[in-house]
Write a protein that holds these residues in place. Structure first.
Motif, PDB file in Angstrom:
ATOM      1  N   GLU A  62       0.705  -0.807  -0.115  1.00 64.96           N
ATOM      2  CA  GLU A  62       0.044  -0.138   0.248  1.00 64.96           C
ATOM      3  C   GLU A  62       0.640   1.357  -0.221  1.00 64.96           C
ATOM      4  OE1 GLU A  62      -0.442  -2.297   2.520  1.00 64.96           O
ATOM      5  OE2 GLU A  62      -2.642  -2.973   2.294  1.00 64.96           O
ATOM      6  N   LEU A  63       1.896   1.064   0.746  1.00 64.34           N
ATOM      7  CA  LEU A  63       3.092   2.274   0.748  1.00 64.34           C
ATOM      8  C   LEU A  63       3.606   3.079  -0.342  1.00 64.34           C
ATOM      9  CD1 LEU A  63       3.632   1.848   4.447  1.00 64.34           C
ATOM     10  CD2 LEU A  63       1.852   3.586   3.093  1.00 64.34           C
ATOM     11  N   SER A  64       3.914   1.313  -1.771  1.00 69.98           N
ATOM     12  CA  SER A  64       4.651   2.128  -2.025  1.00 69.98           C
ATOM     13  C   SER A  64       3.990   2.270  -3.519  1.00 69.98           C
ATOM     14  CB  SER A  64       5.598   0.505  -2.653  1.00 69.98           C
ATOM     15  OG  SER A  64       4.687  -0.956  -3.307  1.00 69.98           O
ATOM     16  N   SER A  65       2.792   2.147  -3.384  1.00 72.85           N
ATOM     17  CA  SER A  65       1.695   2.019  -4.613  1.00 72.85           C
ATOM     18  C   SER A  65       1.454   3.557  -5.450  1.00 72.85           C
ATOM     19  CB  SER A  65       0.879   2.014  -4.358  1.00 72.85           C
ATOM     20  OG  SER A  65      -0.352   2.225  -5.693  1.00 72.85           O
ATOM     21  N   ILE A  66       2.161   3.824  -6.384  1.00 72.38           N
ATOM     22  CA  ILE A  66       1.695   5.259  -7.269  1.00 72.38           C
ATOM     23  C   ILE A  66       0.453   6.079  -6.531  1.00 72.38           C
ATOM     24  CG2 ILE A  66       0.315   5.049  -8.861  1.00 72.38           C
ATOM     25  CD1 ILE A  66       2.968   7.124  -8.951  1.00 72.38           C
ATOM     26  N   MET A  67      -0.566   4.720  -6.001  1.00 73.16           N
ATOM     27  CA  MET A  67      -2.226   5.782  -5.687  1.00 73.16           C
ATOM     28  C   MET A  67      -1.776   6.794  -3.857  1.00 73.16           C
ATOM     29  SD  MET A  67      -3.310   4.374  -8.299  1.00 73.16           S
ATOM     30  CE  MET A  67      -5.263   5.384  -7.782  1.00 73.16           C
ATOM     31  N   LEU A  68      -1.368   6.174  -3.431  1.00 73.90           N
ATOM     32  CA  LEU A  68      -0.471   6.291  -2.100  1.00 73.90           C
ATOM     33  C   LEU A  68      -0.348   8.563  -2.628  1.00 73.90           C
ATOM     34  CD1 LEU A  68      -0.011   7.045   0.781  1.00 73.90           C
ATOM     35  CD2 LEU A  68       2.395   5.755   0.573  1.00 73.90           C
ATOM     36  N   CYS A  69       0.323   8.881  -3.659  1.00 74.58           N
ATOM     37  CA  CYS A  69       0.345  10.125  -4.450  1.00 74.58           C
ATOM     38  C   CYS A  69      -0.435  10.625  -4.975  1.00 74.58           C
ATOM     39  CB  CYS A  69       2.145  10.465  -5.324  1.00 74.58           C
ATOM     40  SG  CYS A  69       3.495   9.654  -4.692  1.00 74.58           S
ATOM     41  N   LEU A  70      -1.371  10.068  -5.611  1.00 73.24           N
ATOM     42  CA  LEU A  70      -2.756  10.178  -6.257  1.00 73.24           C
ATOM     43  C   LEU A  70      -3.829  10.576  -5.658  1.00 73.24           C
ATOM     44  CD1 LEU A  70      -2.117   8.480  -9.809  1.00 73.24           C
ATOM     45  CD2 LEU A  70      -1.611  10.964  -8.821  1.00 73.24           C
ATOM     46  N   HIS A  71      -4.593   9.658  -5.155  1.00 73.41           N
ATOM     47  CA  HIS A  71      -5.631   9.956  -4.115  1.00 73.41           C
ATOM     48  C   HIS A  71      -5.761  10.607  -3.426  1.00 73.41           C
ATOM     49  CE1 HIS A  71      -9.265   8.626  -2.282  1.00 73.41           C
ATOM     50  NE2 HIS A  71      -8.468   8.090  -1.167  1.00 73.41           N
ATOM     51  N   PRO A  72      -4.889  10.292  -2.001  1.00 70.90           N
ATOM     52  CA  PRO A  72      -4.985  11.673  -0.600  1.00 70.90           C
ATOM     53  C   PRO A  72      -4.890  13.303  -1.368  1.00 70.90           C
ATOM     54  CG  PRO A  72      -3.574   9.690   0.266  1.00 70.90           C
ATOM     55  CD  PRO A  72      -3.859   9.930  -2.048  1.00 70.90           C
TER      56      PRO A  72
ATOM     57  N   TRP B  13      -6.788   2.713  -5.626  1.00 71.30           N
ATOM     58  CA  TRP B  13      -5.481   2.483  -4.668  1.00 71.30           C
ATOM     59  C   TRP B  13      -6.654   0.682  -4.027  1.00 71.30           C
ATOM     60  CZ3 TRP B  13      -4.607   5.609  -0.578  1.00 71.30           C
ATOM     61  CH2 TRP B  13      -3.485   5.498   0.485  1.00 71.30           C
ATOM     62  N   ALA B  14      -7.473   0.770  -3.327  1.00 70.93           N
ATOM     63  CA  ALA B  14      -8.130   0.149  -2.662  1.00 70.93           C
ATOM     64  C   ALA B  14      -7.849  -1.988  -3.573  1.00 70.93           C
ATOM     65  CB  ALA B  14      -9.725  -0.100  -2.016  1.00 70.93           C
ATOM     66  N   GLN B  15      -8.657  -1.145  -4.201  1.00 72.93           N
ATOM     67  CA  GLN B  15      -7.745  -2.682  -5.355  1.00 72.93           C
ATOM     68  C   GLN B  15      -7.092  -3.414  -5.725  1.00 72.93           C
ATOM     69  OE1 GLN B  15     -10.517  -5.023  -6.768  1.00 72.93           O
ATOM     70  NE2 GLN B  15      -8.968  -5.976  -7.897  1.00 72.93           N
ATOM     71  N   LEU B  16      -6.019  -2.887  -5.689  1.00 76.51           N
ATOM     72  CA  LEU B  16      -4.258  -3.073  -6.046  1.00 76.51           C
ATOM     73  C   LEU B  16      -3.455  -2.867  -4.169  1.00 76.51           C
ATOM     74  CD1 LEU B  16      -2.983   0.300  -8.121  1.00 76.51           C
ATOM     75  CD2 LEU B  16      -3.447  -2.058  -8.627  1.00 76.51           C
ATOM     76  N   ALA B  17      -4.551  -2.242  -2.901  1.00 78.44           N
ATOM     77  CA  ALA B  17      -3.876  -2.732  -2.097  1.00 78.44           C
ATOM     78  C   ALA B  17      -4.098  -3.869  -1.708  1.00 78.44           C
ATOM     79  CB  ALA B  17      -3.678  -1.579  -1.154  1.00 78.44           C
ATOM     80  N   TRP B  18      -5.190  -4.764  -1.760  1.00 78.98           N
ATOM     81  CA  TRP B  18      -6.619  -5.436  -0.898  1.00 78.98           C
ATOM     82  C   TRP B  18      -7.270  -6.509  -2.025  1.00 78.98           C
ATOM     83  CZ3 TRP B  18      -8.261  -0.339   1.340  1.00 78.98           C
ATOM     84  CH2 TRP B  18      -7.507  -0.093   2.476  1.00 78.98           C
ATOM     85  N   GLY B  19      -6.841  -6.227  -3.404  1.00 82.37           N
ATOM     86  CA  GLY B  19      -7.932  -7.315  -3.856  1.00 82.37           C
ATOM     87  C   GLY B  19      -8.617  -7.043  -4.027  1.00 82.37           C
ATOM     88  N   SER B  20      -9.597  -7.742  -4.849  1.00 79.47           N
ATOM     89  CA  SER B  20     -10.922  -8.551  -4.776  1.00 79.47           C
ATOM     90  C   SER B  20     -11.688  -9.932  -4.033  1.00 79.47           C
ATOM     91  CB  SER B  20     -11.888  -8.301  -6.120  1.00 79.47           C
ATOM     92  OG  SER B  20     -11.362  -8.708  -6.343  1.00 79.47           O
ATOM     93  N   TYR B  21     -12.348  -9.442  -3.460  1.00 80.78           N
ATOM     94  CA  TYR B  21     -12.858 -11.100  -3.196  1.00 80.78           C
ATOM     95  C   TYR B  21     -12.969 -11.378  -3.792  1.00 80.78           C
ATOM     96  CZ  TYR B  21     -12.996  -9.354   1.090  1.00 80.78           C
ATOM     97  OH  TYR B  21     -12.524  -7.766   1.966  1.00 80.78           O
TER      98      TYR B  21
ATOM     99  N   PHE C  83     -12.992  12.183  -9.306  1.00 80.39           N
ATOM    100  CA  PHE C  83     -11.076  11.541  -8.668  1.00 80.39           C
ATOM    101  C   PHE C  83     -10.970  11.005  -8.202  1.00 80.39           C
ATOM    102  CE2 PHE C  83     -11.769  13.748 -13.330  1.00 80.39           C
ATOM    103  CZ  PHE C  83     -11.161  12.818 -14.226  1.00 80.39           C
ATOM    104  N   GLY C  84     -10.721  11.743  -6.706  1.00 77.16           N
ATOM    105  CA  GLY C  84     -11.032  11.301  -5.272  1.00 77.16           C
ATOM    106  C   GLY C  84     -11.465   9.601  -4.979  1.00 77.16           C
ATOM    107  N   LEU C  85     -12.860   9.577  -5.869  1.00 78.69           N
ATOM    108  CA  LEU C  85     -13.118   8.006  -5.565  1.00 78.69           C
ATOM    109  C   LEU C  85     -12.705   7.468  -6.095  1.00 78.69           C
ATOM    110  CD1 LEU C  85     -16.201   7.062  -3.922  1.00 78.69           C
ATOM    111  CD2 LEU C  85     -17.079   7.620  -5.451  1.00 78.69           C
ATOM    112  N   VAL C  86     -12.333   7.339  -7.599  1.00 72.36           N
ATOM    113  CA  VAL C  86     -12.020   6.528  -8.338  1.00 72.36           C
ATOM    114  C   VAL C  86     -10.776   6.635  -7.989  1.00 72.36           C
ATOM    115  CG1 VAL C  86     -11.273   6.209 -11.192  1.00 72.36           C
ATOM    116  CG2 VAL C  86     -13.845   7.202 -10.301  1.00 72.36           C
TER     117      VAL C  86
END
Length: 72
Positions: free
Chosen positions: A5-15, A64-72, A56-59
């Motif tokens: 989660e911390l190395s994802s590019i989404m950490l720089c985009l989403h917040p 980011w959640a999909q990349l970090a935790w995957g799906s069920y 875009f924050g929601l998307v």
């Protein structure tokens, strides 16, 4: 949080995108209160920007959640 989660590019985009969206919603609301009949075009453009950044924050949060935790 794992390192994935911390190395994802989404950490720089989403917040930042989410914070900008929420800040613009606040500015839009204050603009509506203060400019009841004046300068509708500037208030409308702030509203459109607020909507876009919030969307875009929601998307980016979903991605980011999909990349970090995957799906069920």
């Amino acid at each position: 949080m794992s390192t994935h989660e911390l190395s994802s590019i989404m950490l720089c985009l989403h917040p930042p995108v989410a914070i900008i969206g929420h800040t613009l919603i606040f500015i839009f609301t204050i603009s509506l209160i203060l400019n009841s009949n004046k300068q509708k075009s500037s208030v409308t453009s702030i509203g459109i920007l607020a909507w876009l950044f919030t969307f875009f924050g929601l998307v980016t949060g979903i991605i980011w959640a999909q990349l970090a935790w995957g799906s069920y």
